[in-house]
Design a protein around this motif. Structure first.
Motif, PDB file in Angstrom:
ATOM      1  N   TYR A 180      -3.714   8.401   5.810  1.00 58.18           N
ATOM      2  CA  TYR A 180      -2.774   7.297   5.525  1.00 58.18           C
ATOM      3  C   TYR A 180      -2.549   7.375   4.180  1.00 58.18           C
ATOM      4  O   TYR A 180      -3.520   7.416   3.235  1.00 58.18           O
ATOM      5  CB  TYR A 180      -3.016   6.177   6.073  1.00 58.18           C
ATOM      6  CG  TYR A 180      -2.890   6.026   7.655  1.00 58.18           C
ATOM      7  CD1 TYR A 180      -1.767   6.090   8.196  1.00 58.18           C
ATOM      8  CD2 TYR A 180      -3.995   5.980   8.345  1.00 58.18           C
ATOM      9  CE1 TYR A 180      -1.375   5.955   9.672  1.00 58.18           C
ATOM     10  CE2 TYR A 180      -3.661   5.953   9.873  1.00 58.18           C
ATOM     11  CZ  TYR A 180      -2.517   5.664  10.464  1.00 58.18           C
ATOM     12  OH  TYR A 180      -2.386   5.718  11.735  1.00 58.18           O
ATOM     13  N   ASP A 181      -1.448   6.946   3.434  1.00 61.90           N
ATOM     14  CA  ASP A 181      -1.180   6.675   2.095  1.00 61.90           C
ATOM     15  C   ASP A 181      -1.616   5.229   1.780  1.00 61.90           C
ATOM     16  O   ASP A 181      -0.655   4.468   2.741  1.00 61.90           O
ATOM     17  CB  ASP A 181       0.318   6.932   1.721  1.00 61.90           C
ATOM     18  CG  ASP A 181       0.504   6.584   0.241  1.00 61.90           C
ATOM     19  OD1 ASP A 181      -0.193   5.976  -0.324  1.00 61.90           O
ATOM     20  OD2 ASP A 181       1.627   6.589  -0.056  1.00 61.90           O
ATOM     21  N   VAL A 182      -2.653   4.648   1.329  1.00 62.21           N
ATOM     22  CA  VAL A 182      -2.938   3.322   1.283  1.00 62.21           C
ATOM     23  C   VAL A 182      -3.103   3.163  -0.200  1.00 62.21           C
ATOM     24  O   VAL A 182      -3.964   2.140  -0.675  1.00 62.21           O
ATOM     25  CB  VAL A 182      -3.907   2.815   2.014  1.00 62.21           C
ATOM     26  CG1 VAL A 182      -3.675   2.875   3.603  1.00 62.21           C
ATOM     27  CG2 VAL A 182      -5.248   3.860   1.786  1.00 62.21           C
ATOM     28  N   GLU A 183      -2.386   3.524  -1.282  1.00 63.74           N
ATOM     29  CA  GLU A 183      -2.463   3.380  -2.705  1.00 63.74           C
ATOM     30  C   GLU A 183      -2.289   2.051  -3.004  1.00 63.74           C
ATOM     31  O   GLU A 183      -1.615   1.224  -2.494  1.00 63.74           O
ATOM     32  CB  GLU A 183      -1.438   4.151  -3.340  1.00 63.74           C
ATOM     33  CG  GLU A 183      -1.548   4.022  -4.869  1.00 63.74           C
ATOM     34  CD  GLU A 183      -0.533   5.016  -5.506  1.00 63.74           C
ATOM     35  OE1 GLU A 183      -0.532   4.919  -6.825  1.00 63.74           O
ATOM     36  OE2 GLU A 183       0.422   5.513  -5.063  1.00 63.74           O
ATOM     37  N   GLY A 184      -3.353   1.490  -3.717  1.00 61.79           N
ATOM     38  CA  GLY A 184      -3.393  -0.006  -4.169  1.00 61.79           C
ATOM     39  C   GLY A 184      -3.756  -0.902  -3.004  1.00 61.79           C
ATOM     40  O   GLY A 184      -3.798  -2.165  -3.379  1.00 61.79           O
ATOM     41  N   GLN A 185      -4.136  -0.677  -2.003  1.00 63.63           N
ATOM     42  CA  GLN A 185      -4.554  -1.274  -0.833  1.00 63.63           C
ATOM     43  C   GLN A 185      -6.095  -1.446  -0.704  1.00 63.63           C
ATOM     44  O   GLN A 185      -6.723  -0.475  -0.662  1.00 63.63           O
ATOM     45  CB  GLN A 185      -3.992  -0.919   0.452  1.00 63.63           C
ATOM     46  CG  GLN A 185      -4.017  -1.776   1.539  1.00 63.63           C
ATOM     47  CD  GLN A 185      -3.546  -1.289   2.870  1.00 63.63           C
ATOM     48  OE1 GLN A 185      -4.247  -0.352   3.766  1.00 63.63           O
ATOM     49  NE2 GLN A 185      -2.235  -1.404   3.290  1.00 63.63           N
ATOM     50  N   ALA A 186      -6.453  -2.614  -0.939  1.00 64.69           N
ATOM     51  CA  ALA A 186      -7.954  -3.040  -0.814  1.00 64.69           C
ATOM     52  C   ALA A 186      -8.217  -3.579   0.560  1.00 64.69           C
ATOM     53  O   ALA A 186      -7.281  -4.220   1.365  1.00 64.69           O
ATOM     54  CB  ALA A 186      -8.644  -3.958  -1.830  1.00 64.69           C
TER      55      ALA A 186
END
Length: 234
Positions: free
Chosen positions: A27-33
């Motif tokens: 998955y693309d979870v850029e910037g997600q913590a």
């Protein structure tokens, strides 16, 4: 103590307990913590039970790079809990929707809490496809323990998953896992480990969760296993 050591020997590559019970997806979870809690247990026939809770912190560094640092514990029959070490997982998306199958590279390094147990590495391809509401996953991982004073071989493990997207809060599916031994010289079928069973997935607000109940073998011995994962995303 001898009984506990014997039970520990039955675990399916204890250093890789995480990917023996949780499917790696792309998955693309850029910037997600996220705070990531995992738990699995295995009930062996005529033997004690084994369980392993784990907690980690993950972050999407870019649209293609996800990283997570975690620590886990091992527990025998509800007691004798001990920390086993720390893990550093890094997954790299190689494709992002331009093909029918998305491909990622999964890597995992685990350092044991006891120096004499050395460390372990895992690497392999992650494949994911979407057909209308059905998501399909298949992964192959090469695993090797190192620096533990033993003669270690590179071993092969696999994961698969079928997920039917129904409701955001509930999606049914199936999961399967297995270890076949040395990557280029598989164990006899009776000594291999294969387990599969029903799973469900869902999300609500900042939470994502999944659980599965698996039937089959761990390290060639019959066992029923339960796994769950809950993530708080921020």
């Amino acid at each position: 103590m001898k009984e506990l050591l014997a039970l520990a020997a039955m675990l399916p590559l204890a250093a890789f307990g995480e990917t023996g019970y949780y499917v790696v997806t792309t998955y693309d979870v850029e910037g997600q913590a996220s705070i990531d809690y995992k738990y699995w247990n295995a009930h062996y026939k005529n033997s004690r039970n084994v369980a392993s809770p784990e907690i980690g912190i993950g972050y999407g560094i870019t649209s293609r790079w996800y990283t997570e640092l975690s620590t886990q514990w091992i527990q025998f029959n509800g007691r004798h809990t001990r920390n086993t070490g720390i893990e550093w997982q890094n997954d790299f998306l190689l494709t992002q929707g331009q093909y029918d199958v998305d491909v990622a590279l999964h890597t995992l390094v685990e350092r044991s809490r006891r120096r004499e147990d050395g460390y372990a590495v895992e690497i392999g391809p992650v494949l994911q496809a979407q057909f209308w509401r059905t998501q399909l996953n298949f992964n192959l991982f090469f695993q090797r323990e190192m620096d533990n004073g033993e003669k270690n071989e590179t071993e092969l493990a696999y994961q698969w998953q079928v997920k039917q997207r129904w409701k955001s809060w509930f999606s049914p599916g199936l999961q399967g896992f297995g270890e076949v031994g040395k990557w280029n010289d598989w164990l006899p079928s009776k000594k291999q480990s294969h387990r599969a069973g029903p799973a469900f997935f869902g999300e609500a607000g900042h939470f994502k969760y999944e659980a599965a109940y698996l039937f089959g073998k761990n390290s060639g011995r019959a066992a029923n296993s339960f796994s769950m994962r809950a993530r708080y995303i921020f």
